[in-house]
Design a protein around this motif. Structure first.
Motif, PDB file in Angstrom:
ATOM      1  N   ARG A 185      95.886 136.199  -8.951  1.00  0.00           N
ATOM      2  CA  ARG A 185      96.885 135.677  -9.887  1.00  0.00           C
ATOM      3  C   ARG A 185      97.583 134.448  -9.294  1.00  0.00           C
ATOM      4  O   ARG A 185      97.909 133.498 -10.009  1.00  0.00           O
ATOM      5  CB  ARG A 185      97.900 136.774 -10.227  1.00  0.00           C
ATOM      6  N   ASP A 214     103.545 128.544 -18.709  1.00  0.00           N
ATOM      7  CA  ASP A 214     102.520 129.562 -18.475  1.00  0.00           C
ATOM      8  C   ASP A 214     102.727 130.254 -17.132  1.00  0.00           C
ATOM      9  O   ASP A 214     102.518 131.465 -17.009  1.00  0.00           O
ATOM     10  CB  ASP A 214     101.120 128.933 -18.510  1.00  0.00           C
ATOM     11  N   LYS A 218     103.194 134.197 -17.218  1.00  0.00           N
ATOM     12  CA  LYS A 218     102.073 135.044 -16.806  1.00  0.00           C
ATOM     13  C   LYS A 218     102.072 135.390 -15.323  1.00  0.00           C
ATOM     14  O   LYS A 218     101.474 136.401 -14.925  1.00  0.00           O
ATOM     15  CB  LYS A 218     100.746 134.347 -17.144  1.00  0.00           C
ATOM     16  N   TYR A 219     102.696 134.556 -14.504  1.00  0.00           N
ATOM     17  CA  TYR A 219     102.546 134.715 -13.047  1.00  0.00           C
ATOM     18  C   TYR A 219     103.910 134.710 -12.356  1.00  0.00           C
ATOM     19  O   TYR A 219     104.126 134.022 -11.355  1.00  0.00           O
ATOM     20  CB  TYR A 219     101.660 133.596 -12.496  1.00  0.00           C
TER      21      TYR A 219
END
Length: 300
Positions: A185, A214, A218-219
């Protein structure tokens, strides 16, 4: 002794007889040749050499011996031969999982993936299914490129590792997989950061915002999240969307007060006469509601 003489007529007649005899001889010889090429004759049948079949247990033991001697390629050939000669024997299943393993040992990642997938398709309820899934996931993981290149293999590795967690949550491979998922990731986040920075340099601020958004969506638990918040502050300032710039800086300061990226964001806002201030209605604020850096990072 008197020599026999021939008149012209006799010589001509004799010549014609010789020619006739020669013609007949050729014709007869030709008939012999043609008769040997009779299309109704049966052609000679090729009989391949039949090699003796090696028992599956012997192939299996030979493969184990080669594997123990470090000959992964030779072991793979033995295990693959079991599948060809005795696909329904008890040794076929064992040979297939060891084919995946020996290919993995030889760094033949794609061959290991293929063997693992085949094993799982044929033996989904096997006690070795979790191991096959692990070999497949690690084979993808070992092909992860640097953050400047296409990350398809990274995404495939993440999917394979997540599938292992979903299907075999109590397997012995869970701890290792969770740790490697964080690495994968982080790699995907790094790719987004590279593109976002490129857009910032080109003054494509909307494109940059999308990439950094993003990362924080997401991370969140990767090492890139602090810089992403600072870059969002920078991009939103350039766009004149000051409330989001202030929120990004405030969230950064709240969650990472000692971060050098927060200091940069603070100085940037201050240069525009602003201070970090969190807008609770902002998507940035909502994303970090209850945020903890100790989260395992397995948000799907």
């Amino acid at each position: 002794m008197r020599l026999k003489t021939f008149n012209t007529g006799e010589m001509a007649s004799g010549g014609r007889r010789l020619a006739l005899v020669f013609s007949l001889a050729v014709a007869l010889g030709g008939c012999d040749t043609l008769s040997s090429m009779n299309p109704f004759d049966k052609p000679e049948v090729y009989k391949p050499e039949v090699l003796p079949t090696v028992p599956a247990d012997k192939l299996y033991n030979e493969g184990l011996a080669r594997m123990q001697n470090g000959d992964s390629e030779g072991a793979t050939k033995k295990f693959e031969e079991i599948d060809k000669q005795a696909p329904f024997s008890p040794y076929s299943r064992k040979g297939l999982i060891l084919t995946a393993y020996t290919n993995y040992q030889a760094s033949k990642w794609d061959d290991a993936i293929t063997a693992s997938k085949r094993f799982l398709a044929q033996n989904p309820a096997s006690p070795d299914a979790a191991y096959a899934q692990y070999i497949m996931a690690m084979s993808y993981f070992n092909q992860i490129p640097d953050a400047t290149r296409d990350q398809e293999r990274t995404e495939q590795a993440l999917r394979a590792m997540q599938e292992l967690l979903d299907r075999y949550p109590r397997s012995e491979y869970v701890v290792d997989v969770r740790e490697k998922m964080l690495v994968a990731r982080d790699q995907l986040a790094g790719k987004e950061m590279n593109v976002g920075r490129f857009y910032l340099e080109k003054r494509n601020y909307p494109g940059a915002v999308n990439r950094f958004r993003d990362v924080i969506t997401k991370y969140q638990t990767t090492r890139h999240v602090e810089e992403a918040l600072m870059r969002l502050t920078e991009a939103y300032m350039a766009l004149g969307i000051t409330n989001e710039a202030q929120t990004a800086a405030a969230v950064l300061g709240h969650n990472f007060p000692d971060s050098p990226w927060y200091k940069d964001a603070y100085v940037l806002l201050e240069s525009g006469g602003l201070q970090p201030r969190e807008d609770r209605g902002s998507y940035i604020s909502r994303l970090f509601n209850g945020f903890s850096r100790t989260v395992t990072g397995l948000i799907r």
